[in-house]
Scaffold this active site. Structure first.
Site, PDB file in Angstrom:
ATOM      1  N   GLU A  44       0.836  -1.194   0.000  1.00  0.00           N
ATOM      2  CA  GLU A  44       0.000   0.000   0.000  1.00  0.00           C
ATOM      3  C   GLU A  44       0.877   1.252   0.000  1.00  0.00           C
ATOM      4  O   GLU A  44       1.866   1.331   0.700  1.00  0.00           O
ATOM      5  CB  GLU A  44      -0.891  -0.014   1.239  1.00  0.00           C
ATOM      6  CG  GLU A  44      -1.785   1.207   1.398  1.00  0.00           C
ATOM      7  CD  GLU A  44      -2.610   1.167   2.674  1.00  0.00           C
ATOM      8  OE1 GLU A  44      -3.615   1.878   2.750  1.00  0.00           O
ATOM      9  OE2 GLU A  44      -2.244   0.412   3.605  1.00  0.00           O
ATOM     10  N   LYS A 110      -9.734   2.317  -2.297  1.00  0.00           N
ATOM     11  CA  LYS A 110      -9.936   1.710  -0.983  1.00  0.00           C
ATOM     12  C   LYS A 110     -11.300   2.071  -0.408  1.00  0.00           C
ATOM     13  O   LYS A 110     -11.638   3.242  -0.281  1.00  0.00           O
ATOM     14  CB  LYS A 110      -8.823   2.187  -0.049  1.00  0.00           C
ATOM     15  CG  LYS A 110      -8.796   1.508   1.318  1.00  0.00           C
ATOM     16  CD  LYS A 110      -7.608   2.051   2.121  1.00  0.00           C
ATOM     17  CE  LYS A 110      -7.453   1.373   3.460  1.00  0.00           C
ATOM     18  NZ  LYS A 110      -6.297   1.934   4.209  1.00  0.00           N
ATOM     19  N   CYS A 144      -5.446  -3.113   2.812  1.00  0.00           N
ATOM     20  CA  CYS A 144      -5.200  -3.006   4.240  1.00  0.00           C
ATOM     21  C   CYS A 144      -6.451  -3.156   5.114  1.00  0.00           C
ATOM     22  O   CYS A 144      -6.889  -4.274   5.373  1.00  0.00           O
ATOM     23  CB  CYS A 144      -4.496  -1.679   4.522  1.00  0.00           C
ATOM     24  SG  CYS A 144      -3.561  -1.651   6.078  1.00  0.00           S
TER      25      CYS A 144
END
Length: 260
Positions: A44, A110, A144
């Site tokens: 990331e 995300k 994540c």
């Protein structure tokens, strides 16, 4: 379509804080000898670290990191994945970029922003999943904090064969990362690959890596902690098919519609 194995390479590396060019040079060196693979997976925000200063670090879809990713994918003849802070239409996104060697560029923004660190105050969440086909494999992409939300990862109707989680996951919560990745593999009967960074960021947060490759039964095929590592593994298609045939659990999954 003939089902074949998939060879992928994960890159567990340190990231210099908010230094795009320094990080690209490091990756150039680390990837110099990586050629015999089909997919390279980076962490990331691989050019800056997990920074909450998008006005200083974000680039456009024609920026240095984006162009580097596309050029490297083309030069090596492989697919490449990693996330970058992107500015678009006056908003900022933690955007996973998927570059193909033919010049195709796909992306996933995300969805679950890490409010504990204030990510939701600086970035705009996405609402569209991304599943990419490569060598007959359907690969779902996540970033994540998405890992903590199993509904978003739910493998409805076996829509994917491999889940990728790229991360900046702190060492202090490494035990959660190590538990949740196998859980996602078991419950979704898919391979799971988690790629995390190492080192210490500009906020003095430490990262232990703990990048992992896990098979559909939850068996850990690879796990590296606290040091830089370039690891190439071949994922067995026959094992995936055998697990799903022998244990057809996905057909009994609850039906639901996810509300944005």
């Amino acid at each position: 379509m003939q089902q074949r194995d998939l060879k992928l390479t994960l890159v567990q590396t340190d990231i210099t804080w908010e230094a795009i060019e320094d990080n690209l040079r490091r990756l150039e060196r680390e990837l110099a000898e990586v050629n015999d693979t089909q997919l390279i997976v980076l962490p990331e925000m691989f050019t800056t670290g997990f920074s909450m200063r998008p006005t200083s670090i974000a680039e456009t879809m024609d920026g240095k990191a984006v162009n580097w990713l596309c050029a490297t994918a083309r030069a090596k003849g492989v697919d490449m994945v990693g996330s970058v802070a992107i500015e678009e239409d006056g908003r900022y996104y933690n955007r996973l970029l998927w570059a193909k060697p033919d010049g195709t560029l796909l992306h996933y923004d995300k969805k679950h922003l890490f409010s504990f660190a204030g990510e939701h105050q600086h970035y705009t969440p996405g609402d569209a999943p991304l599943i990419v086909e490569l060598n007959g494999w359907r690969i779902a992409t996540f970033i994540c904090y998405d890992l903590r939300f199993p509904v978003w990862s739910r493998n409805v109707d076996a829509r994917y064969d491999l889940a990728l989680y790229i991360a900046s996951w702190p060492e202090r919560r490494a035990r959660h990362w190590q538990a949740l990745l196998p859980a996602r593999a078991i419950e979704n009967q898919s391979y799971v690959v988690g790629v995390n960074r190492i080192g210490t960021d500009g906020n003095e947060i430490r990262y232990s890596g703990d990048s992992m490759i896990i098979d559909p039964l939850g068996e850990v095929l690879f796990h590296e902690r606290n040091q830089a590592r370039i690891q190439t593994e071949t994922l067995s298609r026959s094992l995936l098919d055998e697990v799903r045939s022998q244990f057809p659990f996905l057909k009994d999954a609850d039906r639901f519609t996810l509300q944005a």
